[in-house]
Design a protein around this motif. Sequence first.
Motif, PDB file in Angstrom:
ATOM      1  N   PRO A   1      -3.453  23.615   0.077  1.00 29.25           N
ATOM      2  CA  PRO A   1      -4.577  24.366   0.640  1.00 29.25           C
ATOM      3  C   PRO A   1      -5.894  23.730   0.204  1.00 29.25           C
ATOM      4  CG  PRO A   1      -3.014  25.814  -0.511  1.00 29.25           C
ATOM      5  CD  PRO A   1      -2.653  24.411  -0.879  1.00 29.25           C
ATOM      6  N   LYS A   2      -6.842  23.684   1.114  1.00 34.48           N
ATOM      7  CA  LYS A   2      -8.135  23.071   0.802  1.00 34.48           C
ATOM      8  C   LYS A   2      -8.796  23.808  -0.355  1.00 34.48           C
ATOM      9  CE  LYS A   2     -12.058  20.846   2.868  1.00 34.48           C
ATOM     10  NZ  LYS A   2     -12.338  19.944   3.975  1.00 34.48           N
ATOM     11  N   GLY A   3      -9.267  23.056  -1.326  1.00 37.27           N
ATOM     12  CA  GLY A   3      -9.927  23.669  -2.481  1.00 37.27           C
ATOM     13  C   GLY A   3      -9.003  24.530  -3.315  1.00 37.27           C
ATOM     14  N   CYS A   4      -7.724  24.164  -3.374  1.00 34.53           N
ATOM     15  CA  CYS A   4      -6.778  25.018  -4.099  1.00 34.53           C
ATOM     16  C   CYS A   4      -7.144  25.071  -5.582  1.00 34.53           C
ATOM     17  CB  CYS A   4      -5.345  24.529  -3.905  1.00 34.53           C
ATOM     18  SG  CYS A   4      -4.995  22.906  -4.579  1.00 34.53           S
ATOM     19  N   THR A   5      -6.751  26.115  -6.211  1.00 36.66           N
ATOM     20  CA  THR A   5      -7.122  26.512  -7.589  1.00 36.66           C
ATOM     21  C   THR A   5      -8.566  27.026  -7.649  1.00 36.66           C
ATOM     22  OG1 THR A   5      -8.038  24.447  -8.499  1.00 36.66           O
ATOM     23  CG2 THR A   5      -5.635  24.679  -8.546  1.00 36.66           C
ATOM     24  N   GLY A   6      -9.251  27.074  -6.485  1.00 39.34           N
ATOM     25  CA  GLY A   6     -10.635  27.552  -6.489  1.00 39.34           C
ATOM     26  C   GLY A   6     -10.725  29.060  -6.278  1.00 39.34           C
ATOM     27  N   ILE A   7     -11.839  29.509  -5.713  1.00 39.62           N
ATOM     28  CA  ILE A   7     -12.031  30.925  -5.423  1.00 39.62           C
ATOM     29  C   ILE A   7     -11.172  31.295  -4.219  1.00 39.62           C
ATOM     30  CG2 ILE A   7     -13.706  32.650  -4.643  1.00 39.62           C
ATOM     31  CD1 ILE A   7     -15.858  31.002  -6.122  1.00 39.62           C
ATOM     32  N   GLU A   8     -10.327  32.309  -4.415  1.00 40.52           N
ATOM     33  CA  GLU A   8      -9.412  32.650  -3.322  1.00 40.52           C
ATOM     34  C   GLU A   8     -10.133  33.331  -2.174  1.00 40.52           C
ATOM     35  OE1 GLU A   8      -5.692  34.621  -4.164  1.00 40.52           O
ATOM     36  OE2 GLU A   8      -5.497  33.410  -5.977  1.00 40.52           O
ATOM     37  N   GLU A   9     -11.016  34.262  -2.538  1.00 39.90           N
ATOM     38  CA  GLU A   9     -11.641  35.082  -1.511  1.00 39.90           C
ATOM     39  C   GLU A   9     -13.011  35.489  -1.995  1.00 39.90           C
ATOM     40  OE1 GLU A   9      -8.718  37.989   0.511  1.00 39.90           O
ATOM     41  OE2 GLU A   9     -10.458  39.210  -0.065  1.00 39.90           O
ATOM     42  N   LEU A  10     -13.948  35.629  -1.084  1.00 37.38           N
ATOM     43  CA  LEU A  10     -15.300  36.052  -1.460  1.00 37.38           C
ATOM     44  C   LEU A  10     -15.834  36.920  -0.332  1.00 37.38           C
ATOM     45  CD1 LEU A  10     -16.881  35.225  -4.032  1.00 37.38           C
ATOM     46  CD2 LEU A  10     -18.160  33.629  -2.600  1.00 37.38           C
ATOM     47  N   ASP A  11     -16.314  38.081  -0.667  1.00 35.80           N
ATOM     48  CA  ASP A  11     -16.841  39.012   0.346  1.00 35.80           C
ATOM     49  C   ASP A  11     -15.835  39.223   1.477  1.00 35.80           C
ATOM     50  OD1 ASP A  11     -19.155  38.887  -1.198  1.00 35.80           O
ATOM     51  OD2 ASP A  11     -20.023  37.289   0.041  1.00 35.80           O
ATOM     52  N   GLY A  12     -14.578  39.286   1.107  1.00 34.62           N
ATOM     53  CA  GLY A  12     -13.549  39.560   2.109  1.00 34.62           C
ATOM     54  C   GLY A  12     -13.144  38.379   2.968  1.00 34.62           C
ATOM     55  N   GLU A  13     -13.740  37.224   2.729  1.00 35.77           N
ATOM     56  CA  GLU A  13     -13.405  36.037   3.521  1.00 35.77           C
ATOM     57  C   GLU A  13     -12.609  35.072   2.649  1.00 35.77           C
ATOM     58  OE1 GLU A  13     -14.428  35.868   6.608  1.00 35.77           O
ATOM     59  OE2 GLU A  13     -16.580  36.252   6.848  1.00 35.77           O
ATOM     60  N   PRO A  14     -11.585  34.444   3.220  1.00 41.13           N
ATOM     61  CA  PRO A  14     -10.855  33.459   2.426  1.00 41.13           C
ATOM     62  C   PRO A  14     -11.733  32.235   2.130  1.00 41.13           C
ATOM     63  CG  PRO A  14     -10.146  33.387   4.715  1.00 41.13           C
ATOM     64  CD  PRO A  14     -11.080  34.551   4.592  1.00 41.13           C
ATOM     65  N   VAL A  15     -11.640  31.734   0.920  1.00 36.73           N
ATOM     66  CA  VAL A  15     -12.370  30.509   0.565  1.00 36.73           C
ATOM     67  C   VAL A  15     -11.338  29.393   0.348  1.00 36.73           C
ATOM     68  CG1 VAL A  15     -13.948  29.432  -1.078  1.00 36.73           C
ATOM     69  CG2 VAL A  15     -14.259  31.830  -0.412  1.00 36.73           C
ATOM     70  N   GLU A  16     -10.469  29.587  -0.661  1.00 41.09           N
ATOM     71  CA  GLU A  16      -9.375  28.617  -0.844  1.00 41.09           C
ATOM     72  C   GLU A  16      -8.554  28.547   0.447  1.00 41.09           C
ATOM     73  OE1 GLU A  16      -6.863  28.658  -4.570  1.00 41.09           O
ATOM     74  OE2 GLU A  16      -5.319  29.133  -3.096  1.00 41.09           O
TER      75      GLU A  16
ATOM     76  N   VAL B   1       0.867  -1.177   0.000  1.00 47.14           N
ATOM     77  CA  VAL B   1       0.000   0.000   0.000  1.00 47.14           C
ATOM     78  C   VAL B   1       0.903   1.226   0.000  1.00 47.14           C
ATOM     79  CG1 VAL B   1      -1.672   1.314   1.360  1.00 47.14           C
ATOM     80  CG2 VAL B   1      -1.881  -1.175   1.170  1.00 47.14           C
ATOM     81  N   LEU B   2       0.580   2.174  -0.844  1.00 44.62           N
ATOM     82  CA  LEU B   2       1.261   3.460  -0.800  1.00 44.62           C
ATOM     83  C   LEU B   2       0.275   4.474  -0.231  1.00 44.62           C
ATOM     84  CD1 LEU B   2       3.539   5.442  -1.399  1.00 44.62           C
ATOM     85  CD2 LEU B   2       2.656   5.639  -3.733  1.00 44.62           C
ATOM     86  N   PRO B   3       0.366   4.762   1.071  1.00 44.20           N
ATOM     87  CA  PRO B   3      -0.555   5.735   1.657  1.00 44.20           C
ATOM     88  C   PRO B   3      -0.158   7.153   1.240  1.00 44.20           C
ATOM     89  CG  PRO B   3       0.473   4.335   3.355  1.00 44.20           C
ATOM     90  CD  PRO B   3       1.259   4.197   2.087  1.00 44.20           C
ATOM     91  N   ILE B   4      -1.152   7.919   0.873  1.00 46.78           N
ATOM     92  CA  ILE B   4      -0.921   9.321   0.537  1.00 46.78           C
ATOM     93  C   ILE B   4      -1.840  10.150   1.441  1.00 46.78           C
ATOM     94  CG2 ILE B   4      -0.981  11.074  -1.285  1.00 46.78           C
ATOM     95  CD1 ILE B   4      -0.760   8.645  -3.278  1.00 46.78           C
ATOM     96  N   LEU B   5      -1.240  10.775   2.429  1.00 46.82           N
ATOM     97  CA  LEU B   5      -2.022  11.610   3.341  1.00 46.82           C
ATOM     98  C   LEU B   5      -2.327  12.927   2.624  1.00 46.82           C
ATOM     99  CD1 LEU B   5      -3.251  12.132   6.171  1.00 46.82           C
ATOM    100  CD2 LEU B   5      -1.011  13.041   6.850  1.00 46.82           C
ATOM    101  N   HIS B   6      -3.583  13.142   2.390  1.00 47.93           N
ATOM    102  CA  HIS B   6      -4.051  14.309   1.624  1.00 47.93           C
ATOM    103  C   HIS B   6      -4.405  15.381   2.661  1.00 47.93           C
ATOM    104  CE1 HIS B   6      -6.313  16.843  -0.931  1.00 47.93           C
ATOM    105  NE2 HIS B   6      -7.435  16.159  -1.025  1.00 47.93           N
ATOM    106  N   LEU B   7      -3.400  16.189   2.955  1.00 42.33           N
ATOM    107  CA  LEU B   7      -3.462  17.077   4.119  1.00 42.33           C
ATOM    108  C   LEU B   7      -3.852  18.475   3.667  1.00 42.33           C
ATOM    109  CD1 LEU B   7      -2.610  16.864   7.188  1.00 42.33           C
ATOM    110  CD2 LEU B   7      -0.408  17.777   6.478  1.00 42.33           C
ATOM    111  N   ASN B   8      -5.140  18.782   3.769  1.00 42.86           N
ATOM    112  CA  ASN B   8      -5.526  20.144   3.381  1.00 42.86           C
ATOM    113  C   ASN B   8      -6.021  20.978   4.562  1.00 42.86           C
ATOM    114  OD1 ASN B   8      -8.262  19.473   3.695  1.00 42.86           O
ATOM    115  ND2 ASN B   8      -8.501  18.918   1.547  1.00 42.86           N
ATOM    116  N   GLY B   9      -5.876  20.439   5.749  1.00 43.61           N
ATOM    117  CA  GLY B   9      -5.983  21.293   6.939  1.00 43.61           C
ATOM    118  C   GLY B   9      -7.359  21.458   7.542  1.00 43.61           C
TER     119      GLY B   9
END
Lengths: 668, 668
Positions: free
Chosen positions: B297-312, B204-212
């Motif tokens: 980063p969770k959801g990377c390549t997505g929307i960085e920020e919306l209404d002043g709040e970080p999304v990505e 098994v090759l475990p890949i820990l998908h660590l997006n926080g």
Amino acid sequence: MTDDPKTAVLQVAGLAEIEDLHAYWRSANYLGAAQIYLQDNFLLEEPLRPEHIKPRLLGHWGTVPGINFIYAHLNRLIRQQDAEVLLVTGPGHGAPANLANLYLEGSLGEFYPDLTLDRVGLARLVRSFSWPGGFPSHLTPGTPGTIHEGGELGYALATAFGAAFDNPDLIVACIVGDGEAETGPTATAWHCAKFLDPAGDGTVLPILHLNGYKISSRTVLGAISADELGHLFTGYGYEVLPVETATDTAEGYAAAHRDMIRALDKAYCGIRRIQEEARRGRPAAKPRWPMIIQRSPKGCTGIEELDGEPVEGSYRSHQVPTADVRTNTDHLRALERWLRSYRPEELFDADGRPAPAVLATCPTGDKRMGMNPHAYGGRLRKVLKRPDFRGFAVEVRQRGKAMHSDTKELQKYLREVIRLNEADANFRIICPDEMESNRLGAIFEATTRQFAWPTVPGDEHIGRRGRVLEVLSEHTCQAWLQGYLLTGRHGLFPCYEAFIAIVDSMMGQYAKFLKQSAEVPWRPPVTSFTYLLSSEGWRQDHNGYSHQMPGFINTLLNKKASHVRIYLPPDANCLLSTIDHCLTSTDKINLVIASKQPMPQWLTADEAAVHCRAGASAWAWAGTGGNDPDVVLACSGVYPTMEVLGRRGCFVASCLSCARAWSISPTC
Amino acid sequence: MTDDPKTAVLQVAGLAEIEDLHAYWRSANYLGAAQIYLQDNFLLEEPLRPEHIKPRLLGHWGTVPGINFIYAHLNRLIRQQDAEVLLVTGPGHGAPANLANLYLEGSLGEFYPDLTLDRVGLARLVRSFSWPGGFPSHLTPGTPGTIHEGGELGYALATAFGAAFDNPDLIVACIVGDGEAETGPTATAWHCAKFLDPAGDGTVLPILHLNGYKISSRTVLGAISADELGHLFTGYGYEVLPVETATDTAEGYAAAHRDMIRALDKAYCGIRRIQEEARRGRPAAKPRWPMIIQRSPKGCTGIEELDGEPVEGSYRSHQVPTADVRTNTDHLRALERWLRSYRPEELFDADGRPAPAVLATCPTGDKRMGMNPHAYGGRLRKVLKRPDFRGFAVEVRQRGKAMHSDTKELQKYLREVIRLNEADANFRIICPDEMESNRLGAIFEATTRQFAWPTVPGDEHIGRRGRVLEVLSEHTCQAWLQGYLLTGRHGLFPCYEAFIAIVDSMMGQYAKFLKQSAEVPWRPPVTSFTYLLSSEGWRQDHNGYSHQMPGFINTLLNKKASHVRIYLPPDANCLLSTIDHCLTSTDKINLVIASKQPMPQWLTADEAAVHCRAGASAWAWAGTGGNDPDVVLACSGVYPTMEVLGRRGCFVASCLSCARAWSISPTC
């Protein structure tokens, strides 16, 4: 606790103290082995004969000497530091060890007055182990100082953390067997230390009791090196303190005692340093709590070898090392040599009284681990403050018209419960990261998620101290709340219905603990364990089949009605009334299944209170479209009558309002 | 696999290869996001308008780019090394990612011919996601290449190991989310590598998908440092290979791709080195298998920020990053900018066909992860060889007289099953360290416990290769056997009845997988999952109340009869007949409850076969003491009639022989 823990420098005990500790250990080991084997000749005043041996040999010797070693040294720490220590013993089958220690420290006699510290009491103790009407072979609520039963392994460590929250002066020592350490719930529970607030919480001192074998095979942690263990537990976030119990010689024993004294002193200083810093407003960025790895041969001090096979230090020590002593003379002699190796004649006087030097190693009064007040949480329990739930009621002008998310209404009530009890620090909501998803996010206006390790800018509702604990482990959540409630506090466990079955068997074990506790007169009631399942199985169309798992209610319906209640509140006001009731109830497992999705609202707050008190009622009013009145039978708030309803299984037929007919007969 | 893996030195991919990989990743990310949002304008040929957006937005974006990144790079590894890789995806809600990759590699089209690689097929794929009749928002048996569903988290890693046993050429890549990593079953599953035999098993090759982040909070592993993660997984026994996916710039992306290429190449070389050494007879004392920690980063390549709040990079990316795009013009524009950032016009031609350079990054034929033959274990399944069970029957001269431990008789049959299938290496017994205790120890005359890490002299029946896997984690056992059976092999899970409820919910999830698989024509049947519970709840007087937990049968009685069978064989010959039948049955969950304690023997082998086939029968013969014949109704072997019996709940009334009346209505 000393006034200034920094002055509690490491002390290397003198020879006399070590001799006394060793004599205590020998006494506890002798009593442990005696409980497993003897029905007579308890002080070995005559040569051991077959008729002195119990006809059926039960019990688990393998873990006994290790538990006794740890118990002896915790006793020393308590006396030395006037520390307040609660013990959680993972290897529940090591009851002969716990009973021996409880007997010697006198707390067993506090609850069982005939277990006196003399030959009569000693005989009673030894004979009554694993004997009809006596103590069973593992810990139970009838064992003083116990808040955790064992049996089904894996939950000791997280339960210990549950006891430590909001008990700032308490150290919960937790013995974790290396068998138990292979379970998933234990493997993730090591992370719990990251949730402890060093300022407002107590702490857990985990002691990995590493003897290398489980029932009949090597343990995983017993097969990895000290270096790898160091990496593993450093990675988990601990300061690792290893102790080796070499048992070959008197010098070896003395060294082991000295090592354990050093490790426990160091652990204690480390704990108090972390707490003092935090309590002076300079908390460590990452509190690195100590943990001890105590490695010893399984069943050490026992029979070394029998018929050419190793016994000590092998799986053959796990249960009864030699079971045929009534019929095999050689084995009987081996058992006698083993028992005499403790030199009982030095440990007990002619009247069977333990030597004064042995007794002097024990703490006194409520400092004895069997007498720790937190083990009898019902005695410490303060009534939870609650606002009038009617103040949070939704208005119902036309029945079945207005749509509300029931949990969205409930969250305002819970927010107020948190505020009212903030100063008492005795209410927690414990959840597998589903607070927001279950529409309970308004609670974060009054508190935050507690997490002691660093977070990053942008992390919301998370901080060093808060009333909410969230971790994506239903096992951890369940054990935390068990430990918290059993030590006299209050709480709530919101969860998805689909995934609560993960703790199906844990809940069963806890139900047994409650049932047995109720039979123990010196265990006053504790607050009930309340589940709030608010993402119902039948509203999982968007999540799909894997999120449809309504079996938990079924498991509860098969438990004894004396300790289980099931509530299916059909609207927000019934949910408010139900939760308000559940938070005050005692010694029950309450299952509340309610919707987070917008649902029609039916009853006013006062009507809801009446309906919930009645348990079920027929509602009749003018229909919405036709001329006939609609009649709805609702099953909300069935607490007074659940016994009857549950037994007759008529939830299914009667509940038209909440459409949960299929939840009683769940599909695959 | 190269002929000599040692020559497979690290390759730093050239710019062109990285550009193609990046274009593939963009394509999969675009398709992932499109599935969540779009019901029209699939290639963004027009400006995005509200009516292009699905009316109900479902799906989990947060994990999608990470899964796509890993998938893209596993594809490269497979092509480069001609490797055989099966993928187990822990974050089951990341279905838009898996579906995007399966679409691009063409395996989705193999099973769903209308999902063609053109604008029509693309439109169908995108529209059908989380749409009635289409693909659900998480993995299911209808997803090609899947042997693990997710939903209830925690079991991916141990399931992956189950698939790897006895598949020497197979690498099971397992993506473990950092939310899932908080569960107990995952926390202990990291130890599974110590059970792999590098000579005879795959890996098994475990890949820990660590997006926080998990649903709405930080993950525990996301909050600890790279250094601590290094300690933790070194302590678990792995060679730790960290990969950071920085996403700010084109250079950042290129570096991330290069790092992942390096890590995967290094992992592959490490795996093959360990295996080659072992296969040449020089196994490493402690095989230190590689694992990858992929931090992004969770959801990377997505929307960085919306209404002043970080999304990505925040929990706001977990599900649908912005759900009000049909009504909020600003948010619709943000979505459009996001989707256009992948430059779909470069990735798909005017007919919606993916660019040839993108397609060229995928493996072909059965090397595609969606086409890996092991994912369709029923196709690979060989019939298990069994001896005639009558050869192991106990002699019954006088009914109910002779006393035998039923499992002690069964063990001889099982020992022979092991011998007969040794060469095929397709049968395993998986158990939480209870083989000896359940009186199955004779099996160790034919094989041993498999454990790859060092043991010490005196350890018995344990070695690098054997047919028995024992670990004190019912979760691990359950997942191992699920993975083993789903990849076309055979097995048995003996367990204490008291503790099998630990996997109550896991069994439920597996039952769902079987039920859904049966509806998928391209998934042929697999061998049934058979539990043998031989330390019955009602014979636990010596262990006590905690060991009395008969609820598992109750849970099974509530499952669909199409996939569940329950057997209560009353004597050894019925047990032999029952197990012999269970080992050949397919697509069922078989629950066999039988005694390890000496019990009266009733039927000859031939009678047992007839009785078990009938399901239930009335036995009448001369009584033991009086003149009336005793009549015993026995419920053994209820497979043909269980549906009726179970539904009418008449086990309770009818079964006099095995005294299990209370097991259907368990006490608390």
